[in-house]
Design a protein around this motif. Structure first.
Motif, PDB file in Angstrom:
ATOM      1  N   PRO A 194      37.658  31.568  60.175  1.00 35.80           N
ATOM      2  CA  PRO A 194      37.463  31.535  58.723  1.00 35.80           C
ATOM      3  C   PRO A 194      38.796  31.440  57.994  1.00 35.80           C
ATOM      4  CG  PRO A 194      37.245  33.772  59.550  1.00 35.80           C
ATOM      5  CD  PRO A 194      37.354  32.886  60.754  1.00 35.80           C
ATOM      6  N   GLU A 195      38.775  30.818  56.825  1.00 37.75           N
ATOM      7  CA  GLU A 195      39.989  30.687  56.027  1.00 37.75           C
ATOM      8  C   GLU A 195      39.940  31.545  54.774  1.00 37.75           C
ATOM      9  OE1 GLU A 195      42.882  29.082  56.727  1.00 37.75           O
ATOM     10  OE2 GLU A 195      41.938  28.910  58.679  1.00 37.75           O
ATOM     11  N   GLN A 196      38.748  32.096  54.463  1.00 31.70           N
ATOM     12  CA  GLN A 196      38.616  32.973  53.308  1.00 31.70           C
ATOM     13  C   GLN A 196      37.922  34.275  53.708  1.00 31.70           C
ATOM     14  OE1 GLN A 196      37.407  29.602  52.796  1.00 31.70           O
ATOM     15  NE2 GLN A 196      39.429  29.028  52.029  1.00 31.70           N
ATOM     16  N   LEU A 197      38.167  35.283  52.909  1.00 31.62           N
ATOM     17  CA  LEU A 197      37.534  36.578  53.111  1.00 31.62           C
ATOM     18  C   LEU A 197      36.959  37.021  51.773  1.00 31.62           C
ATOM     19  CD1 LEU A 197      37.128  38.974  55.140  1.00 31.62           C
ATOM     20  CD2 LEU A 197      39.246  39.935  54.198  1.00 31.62           C
ATOM     21  N   TYR A 198      35.691  37.464  51.792  1.00 25.41           N
ATOM     22  CA  TYR A 198      35.066  37.945  50.567  1.00 25.41           C
ATOM     23  C   TYR A 198      35.271  39.457  50.459  1.00 25.41           C
ATOM     24  CZ  TYR A 198      32.908  33.415  49.872  1.00 25.41           C
ATOM     25  OH  TYR A 198      32.711  32.067  49.651  1.00 25.41           O
ATOM     26  N   ILE A 199      35.873  39.887  49.348  1.00 28.32           N
ATOM     27  CA  ILE A 199      36.228  41.281  49.141  1.00 28.32           C
ATOM     28  C   ILE A 199      35.408  41.862  47.995  1.00 28.32           C
ATOM     29  CG2 ILE A 199      38.105  42.893  48.625  1.00 28.32           C
ATOM     30  CD1 ILE A 199      38.450  41.429  51.238  1.00 28.32           C
ATOM     31  N   LYS A 200      34.739  42.968  48.268  1.00 25.79           N
ATOM     32  CA  LYS A 200      33.977  43.657  47.227  1.00 25.79           C
ATOM     33  C   LYS A 200      34.888  44.620  46.489  1.00 25.79           C
ATOM     34  CE  LYS A 200      29.642  43.566  49.860  1.00 25.79           C
ATOM     35  NZ  LYS A 200      28.603  44.412  50.513  1.00 25.79           N
ATOM     36  N   THR A 201      35.047  44.398  45.195  1.00 23.49           N
ATOM     37  CA  THR A 201      35.804  45.332  44.368  1.00 23.49           C
ATOM     38  C   THR A 201      34.818  46.102  43.500  1.00 23.49           C
ATOM     39  OG1 THR A 201      36.132  43.752  42.555  1.00 23.49           O
ATOM     40  CG2 THR A 201      37.749  43.720  44.346  1.00 23.49           C
ATOM     41  N   GLN A 202      35.333  46.885  42.566  1.00 26.73           N
ATOM     42  CA  GLN A 202      34.463  47.733  41.757  1.00 26.73           C
ATOM     43  C   GLN A 202      33.507  46.923  40.886  1.00 26.73           C
ATOM     44  OE1 GLN A 202      36.629  50.502  39.264  1.00 26.73           O
ATOM     45  NE2 GLN A 202      35.408  52.198  40.072  1.00 26.73           N
ATOM     46  N   ARG A 203      33.970  45.766  40.394  1.00 29.23           N
ATOM     47  CA  ARG A 203      33.172  45.021  39.438  1.00 29.23           C
ATOM     48  C   ARG A 203      32.702  43.653  39.917  1.00 29.23           C
ATOM     49  NH1 ARG A 203      36.405  46.040  33.724  1.00 29.23           N
ATOM     50  NH2 ARG A 203      36.238  48.337  33.708  1.00 29.23           N
ATOM     51  N   ILE A 247      35.446  39.029  45.301  1.00 31.41           N
ATOM     52  CA  ILE A 247      36.565  38.094  45.224  1.00 31.41           C
ATOM     53  C   ILE A 247      36.678  37.304  46.523  1.00 31.41           C
ATOM     54  CG2 ILE A 247      39.075  37.886  45.001  1.00 31.41           C
ATOM     55  CD1 ILE A 247      39.018  40.467  43.367  1.00 31.41           C
ATOM     56  N   LYS A 248      36.831  35.990  46.402  1.00 36.13           N
ATOM     57  CA  LYS A 248      37.099  35.151  47.575  1.00 36.13           C
ATOM     58  C   LYS A 248      38.607  35.038  47.734  1.00 36.13           C
ATOM     59  CE  LYS A 248      36.433  30.650  47.649  1.00 36.13           C
ATOM     60  NZ  LYS A 248      35.784  29.304  47.729  1.00 36.13           N
ATOM     61  N   LEU A 249      39.123  35.541  48.843  1.00 37.87           N
ATOM     62  CA  LEU A 249      40.563  35.609  49.061  1.00 37.87           C
ATOM     63  C   LEU A 249      40.974  34.701  50.207  1.00 37.87           C
ATOM     64  CD1 LEU A 249      43.253  37.026  48.354  1.00 37.87           C
ATOM     65  CD2 LEU A 249      42.624  38.830  49.969  1.00 37.87           C
ATOM     66  N   ASP A 250      41.961  33.854  49.979  1.00 34.05           N
ATOM     67  CA  ASP A 250      42.504  32.979  51.016  1.00 34.05           C
ATOM     68  C   ASP A 250      43.264  33.835  52.027  1.00 34.05           C
ATOM     69  OD1 ASP A 250      44.024  31.133  52.523  1.00 34.05           O
ATOM     70  OD2 ASP A 250      43.908  29.689  50.900  1.00 34.05           O
ATOM     71  N   ASN A 280      51.146  37.919  45.996  1.00 31.77           N
ATOM     72  CA  ASN A 280      51.482  38.112  44.573  1.00 31.77           C
ATOM     73  C   ASN A 280      50.739  39.256  43.874  1.00 31.77           C
ATOM     74  OD1 ASN A 280      48.956  36.938  44.380  1.00 31.77           O
ATOM     75  ND2 ASN A 280      49.764  34.925  43.863  1.00 31.77           N
ATOM     76  N   ASN A 281      49.817  39.943  44.565  1.00 31.50           N
ATOM     77  CA  ASN A 281      49.167  41.070  43.904  1.00 31.50           C
ATOM     78  C   ASN A 281      48.523  41.995  44.929  1.00 31.50           C
ATOM     79  OD1 ASN A 281      46.940  39.653  44.739  1.00 31.50           O
ATOM     80  ND2 ASN A 281      46.056  39.363  42.705  1.00 31.50           N
ATOM     81  N   GLU A 282      47.769  42.969  44.448  1.00 29.99           N
ATOM     82  CA  GLU A 282      47.051  43.918  45.301  1.00 29.99           C
ATOM     83  C   GLU A 282      45.580  43.940  44.895  1.00 29.99           C
ATOM     84  OE1 GLU A 282      48.921  47.686  44.859  1.00 29.99           O
ATOM     85  OE2 GLU A 282      50.777  47.094  45.876  1.00 29.99           O
ATOM     86  N   ILE A 283      44.700  44.043  45.885  1.00 29.11           N
ATOM     87  CA  ILE A 283      43.261  44.099  45.633  1.00 29.11           C
ATOM     88  C   ILE A 283      42.723  45.351  46.306  1.00 29.11           C
ATOM     89  CG2 ILE A 283      41.035  42.968  46.016  1.00 29.11           C
ATOM     90  CD1 ILE A 283      42.596  40.301  46.108  1.00 29.11           C
ATOM     91  N   THR A 284      42.001  46.156  45.554  1.00 29.64           N
ATOM     92  CA  THR A 284      41.471  47.413  46.079  1.00 29.64           C
ATOM     93  C   THR A 284      39.970  47.280  46.320  1.00 29.64           C
ATOM     94  OG1 THR A 284      43.145  48.689  44.887  1.00 29.64           O
ATOM     95  CG2 THR A 284      41.206  49.884  45.662  1.00 29.64           C
ATOM     96  N   THR A 285      39.532  47.765  47.478  1.00 31.98           N
ATOM     97  CA  THR A 285      38.119  47.707  47.834  1.00 31.98           C
ATOM     98  C   THR A 285      37.695  49.010  48.504  1.00 31.98           C
ATOM     99  OG1 THR A 285      36.452  46.522  49.158  1.00 31.98           O
ATOM    100  CG2 THR A 285      38.680  46.619  50.052  1.00 31.98           C
ATOM    101  N   SER A 286      36.394  49.294  48.427  1.00 32.88           N
ATOM    102  CA  SER A 286      35.857  50.477  49.111  1.00 32.88           C
ATOM    103  C   SER A 286      35.434  50.142  50.540  1.00 32.88           C
ATOM    104  CB  SER A 286      34.667  51.045  48.325  1.00 32.88           C
ATOM    105  OG  SER A 286      33.641  50.057  48.208  1.00 32.88           O
ATOM    106  N   GLN A 287      35.530  48.870  50.931  1.00 34.22           N
ATOM    107  CA  GLN A 287      35.209  48.481  52.300  1.00 34.22           C
ATOM    108  C   GLN A 287      36.211  49.105  53.267  1.00 34.22           C
ATOM    109  OE1 GLN A 287      35.049  44.185  50.889  1.00 34.22           O
ATOM    110  NE2 GLN A 287      33.527  44.085  52.532  1.00 34.22           N
ATOM    111  N   ARG A 288      35.737  49.530  54.425  1.00 32.88           N
ATOM    112  CA  ARG A 288      36.616  50.180  55.399  1.00 32.88           C
ATOM    113  C   ARG A 288      37.527  49.168  56.076  1.00 32.88           C
ATOM    114  NH1 ARG A 288      32.468  54.254  58.611  1.00 32.88           N
ATOM    115  NH2 ARG A 288      31.877  55.549  56.806  1.00 32.88           N
ATOM    116  N   ILE A 289      38.690  49.637  56.516  1.00 31.97           N
ATOM    117  CA  ILE A 289      39.640  48.749  57.167  1.00 31.97           C
ATOM    118  C   ILE A 289      39.085  48.210  58.488  1.00 31.97           C
ATOM    119  CG2 ILE A 289      40.901  50.564  58.417  1.00 31.97           C
ATOM    120  CD1 ILE A 289      43.497  48.989  57.713  1.00 31.97           C
TER     121      ILE A 289
END
Length: 250
Positions: free
Chosen positions: A146-155, A158-161, A181-190
């Motif tokens: 895969p080339e993208q990862l879908y990240i669940k944030t609070q609201r 996000i599709k992240l490359d 260039n930034n930080e993304i926070t998620t409640s998903q476990r590592i």
């Protein structure tokens, strides 16, 4: 394209802003007697100065570099030597071949794939081939890569490359994905995120950290360095992590 005398080595330069990537390419070139590394450059400006002196046959060129990227450097050269792009980014392949690059190597680069590239370069320089239209972009990605990862944030989701991720940090009940260039926070476990990431490109180094292998700029037996930040290598992960990083240098 000038024909290379049979008794002369292929004179090449390496251009990459990441120290580990430069070391990997130097190690690869050292295993091929036909190659002579004339210079190792950390940016396009230094490379341009070497290229202006002439007598360079082949350039191993990274794309994403500060100030002047690899594509811009190649566009500025007239005439240009043979160019092989070495990058972690697939999306520039078409542009690279439009600029007459002879090959496009995706990091991490295996020795077998590297040898195929040198064979291509040798065909051009020996006069056996005069057309670059025979060359082709890298193979398309497979379902398992895969080339993208879908990240669940609070609201939102996000599709992240994947190529933008530098490392993941588990902190209390959240995970912070550090990108270029930034930080993304998620409640998903590592651990959950680790299962979704390609194992050849990402590795768990600690119960709290997972890194992108190609973003490592330095390492030793207890830490890796990414973007100037030192991340610890956990004792239970040490053997596997060091074996993996060492393979990049072998």
């Amino acid at each position: 394209m000038r024909k290379l005398p049979m008794d002369r080595k292929i004179r090449c330069i390496i251009v990459d802003d990441e120290p580990l990537a430069r070391k990997v390419l130097v190690k690869l070139t050292e295993q091929i007697d036909q190659l002579e590394v004339v210079a190792v450059c950390a940016n396009a400006v230094d490379a341009f100065c070497h290229l202006q002196k002439g007598n360079i046959d082949l350039v191993f060129l990274d794309i994403k570099m500060p100030k002047i990227n690899g594509l811009e450097l190649l566009e500025s050269l007239n005439p240009a030597p043979l160019v092989v792009f070495t990058t972690a980014y697939r999306e520039f392949a078409i542009k690279a071949f439009e600029l007459d690059a002879i090959d496009y190597l995706l990091k991490p680069i295996s020795m077998g794939r590297f040898m195929k590239t040198i064979a291509k370069a040798n065909k051009f320089l020996s006069g056996q081939s005069t057309s670059k239209t025979e060359q082709h972009p890298p193979e398309p990605k497979t379902v398992d890569e895969p080339e993208q990862l879908y990240i669940k944030t609070q609201r939102k989701v996000i599709k992240l490359d994947l190529s933008h991720i530098t490392y993941l940090e588990s902190l209390n009940d959240k995970v912070i994905l550090h990108t270029s260039n930034n930080e993304i926070t998620t409640s998903q476990r590592i651990g959950h995120l680790a299962d979704k990431l390609p194992k050849e490109r990402f590795v768990r180094i600690h119960r709290s950290f997972m890194i992108a292998v190609d973003k490592v700029s330095a390492f030793n037996s207890i830490m890796v360095e990414i973007n100037g930040k030192e991340l610890p290598i956990g004792r239970n992960y040490r053997s596997h992590v060091l074996d993996l990083l060492q393979k990049e240098l072998d």
